[in-house]
Design a protein around this motif. Structure first.
Motif, mmCIF file in Angstrom:
data_model
loop_
_atom_site.group_PDB
_atom_site.id
_atom_site.type_symbol
_atom_site.label_atom_id
_atom_site.label_comp_id
_atom_site.label_asym_id
_atom_site.label_seq_id
_atom_site.Cartn_x
_atom_site.Cartn_y
_atom_site.Cartn_z
ATOM 1 N N VAL A 2 -6.665 0.784 -4.094
ATOM 2 C CA VAL A 2 -5.268 1.652 -4.197
ATOM 3 C C VAL A 2 -4.272 0.823 -3.291
ATOM 4 O O VAL A 2 -4.574 0.669 -2.284
ATOM 5 N N ASP A 3 -3.092 0.593 -3.955
ATOM 6 C CA ASP A 3 -2.050 -0.083 -3.116
ATOM 7 C C ASP A 3 -0.722 1.085 -2.756
ATOM 8 O O ASP A 3 0.040 0.512 -2.966
ATOM 9 N N ASN A 4 -1.284 2.097 -2.351
ATOM 10 C CA ASN A 4 -0.425 3.162 -2.203
ATOM 11 C C ASN A 4 -0.915 4.080 -1.194
ATOM 12 O O ASN A 4 -2.293 4.372 -0.995
ATOM 13 N N LEU A 5 -0.200 5.176 -0.564
ATOM 14 C CA LEU A 5 -0.596 6.039 0.453
ATOM 15 C C LEU A 5 -0.845 7.624 -0.405
ATOM 16 O O LEU A 5 -0.393 8.631 0.410
ATOM 17 N N LEU A 50 -8.616 1.372 -0.111
ATOM 18 C CA LEU A 50 -7.317 1.132 0.164
ATOM 19 C C LEU A 50 -6.962 -0.211 0.470
ATOM 20 O O LEU A 50 -7.698 -0.879 1.258
ATOM 21 N N SER A 51 -5.909 -0.968 -0.074
ATOM 22 C CA SER A 51 -5.497 -2.100 0.133
ATOM 23 C C SER A 51 -5.153 -2.418 1.617
ATOM 24 O O SER A 51 -5.099 -1.520 2.344
ATOM 25 N N GLN A 54 -1.572 -1.456 2.488
ATOM 26 C CA GLN A 54 -1.357 -0.100 2.843
ATOM 27 C C GLN A 54 -2.065 0.333 4.071
ATOM 28 O O GLN A 54 -1.634 1.195 4.950
ATOM 29 N N GLY A 55 -3.352 -0.455 4.435
ATOM 30 C CA GLY A 55 -3.849 -0.183 5.748
ATOM 31 C C GLY A 55 -2.958 -0.612 6.952
ATOM 32 O O GLY A 55 -2.734 -0.033 7.955
#
Length: 278
Positions: free
Chosen positions: A95-98, A107-108, A111-112
Motif C-alpha cells: 500500500v502506497d498511502n496512509l 506499507l511501502s 509511506q513508512g
C-alpha cells in the motif's frame, strides 16, 4: 570461412589474362563458399542442441526463456511477461498511502518514511509567543480563585495553606503502622520502632508460665505487666509478676495469692509488653 577460399578468391580477382575470371571459376568458388558456410551453420546448430550447457551459454534462444512462475530452474531467465505479472502481484501486496485499512497488505517504504516524519513532528510542542488569550468565554491565562468559587463535595474540600503544610509533613512526622494483629493475643508494630504485644492465658497448675512472643523485641529491656482474672466471689488478693531475665522472644510470669494463707496460684491472667523492635 577457411583461409584457402580467401586465397582463391583473391587470385581470381587479381588475374589479368584472358578468360581468367570466367563464370565457371567464379561459380565454383561460390559453391565452395556456400558449402563451407552451411557446414559452419550445421556445426553451430548441433552445438546448440547437443553440446551447449543446460540453461544457455553464449547464445540465448527462445526455448531458454521461462514463461511461467512455477519453473524452479536457477539458470533460465524469466520472460518479460512473467516479470510484469510478478510486479503486479507485488504491487497488490504493498500500500502506497496512509488511508487504506487493509490488514493483509504491507506499507511501502515511502509511506513508512512519511509516517516517521509525522511522528517526529509530534514531539515539537507548540507554544504561542506572548500573553496569548484565546477568543471566547475563557478564563485569563493568569487568574485567582476564592474559596467561595469552589463547590465542595464529600470527597473534594477546600484546603488552607496551613492545612496543606500539616498534610505535607504527615509522611515524615506521623507514626505509621508497619504491621499488626489485633486478636486476643496480638501486637502492634509501629514505624518509629515502638512494639506493643498482649495476650490472655487460660491458667495452669504451674505458678510460673512462659509466654512466647509473636514478634521479637530489639533487646530484653522491655516492660511487662500482668493481671489476674478472678471470679466475683473470690476475695483473695493476687499478683502476677514477671520473673527476672526475660529474652527478646519470651518471658516468665509468676502468680501468687494472699488470703488467710499465702501461696501460688494457677488462675488465668492477662499480660502486656511494651518496648522497641528497632
Amino acid at each position: 570461412m577457411s583461409k584457402q577460399l580467401i586465397t582463391e578468391s583473391e587470385a581470381i580477382r587479381d588475374e589479368v589474362r584472358v578468360g581468367a575470371n570466367s563464370a565457371k571459376r567464379v561459380g565454383t568458388l561460390l559453391v565452395q563458399m556456400a558449402n563451407e558456410v552451411n557446414g559452419i551453420y550445421t556445426n553451430v546448430l548441433d552445438w546448440i542442441n547437443n553440446d551447449r550447457p543446460q540453461g544457455g551459454g553464449f547464445i540465448l534462444t527462445q526455448s531458454d526463456v521461462v514463461n511461467a512462475l512455477t519453473d524452479e530452474s536457477e539458470l533460465k531467465p524469466l520472460s518479460a511477461k512473467q516479470g510484469k505479472i510478478l510486479k503486479a502481484i507485488i504491487d497488490g501486496l504493498v500500500v502506497d498511502n496512509l488511508v487504506t485499512d487493509n490488514e493483509s497488505k504491507a506499507l511501502s517504504a515511502r509511506q513508512g518514511k512519511e509516517l516517521a516524519e509525522r511522528i517526529e513532528g509530534l514531539s515539537e510542542v507548540y507554544q504561542p509567543l506572548g500573553d496569548y488569550q484565546p477568543a471566547g468565554n475563557y478564563a485569563a491565562s493568569v487568574h485567582e480563585h476564592q474559596a467561595s468559587d469552589i463547590q465542595e463535595t464529600t470527597d473534594k474540600k477546600v484546603m488552607t495553606a496551613e492545612e496543606r503544610n500539616i498534610l505535607s509533613t504527615l509522611g515524615t512526622k506521623s507514626i505509621l503502622v508497619e504491621s499488626q494483629s489485633l486478636g486476643q493475643n496480638g501486637y502492634l508494630k509501629c514505624s518509629n520502632g515502638l512494639l506493643i504485644q498482649w495476650g490472655k492465658h487460660s491458667g495452669s497448675t504451674s505458678p510460673s508460665v512462659t509466654i512466647y512472643l509473636t514478634e521479637s523485641f530489639l533487646d530484653a529491656d522491655y516492660i511487662i505487666q500482668g493481671s489476674i482474672i478472678k471470679d466475683a466471689s473470690d476475695n483473695n488478693v493476687y499478683s502476677a509478676l514477671p520473673i527476672a531475665n526475660p529474652t527478646k522472644n519470651s518471658f516468665k510470669l509468676d502468680r501468687n495469692f494472699s488470703s488467710t494463707n499465702i501461696g501460688v496460684s494457677s488462675a488465668k491472667f492477662n499480660w502486656i509488653a511494651i518496648g522497641r523492635w528497632k
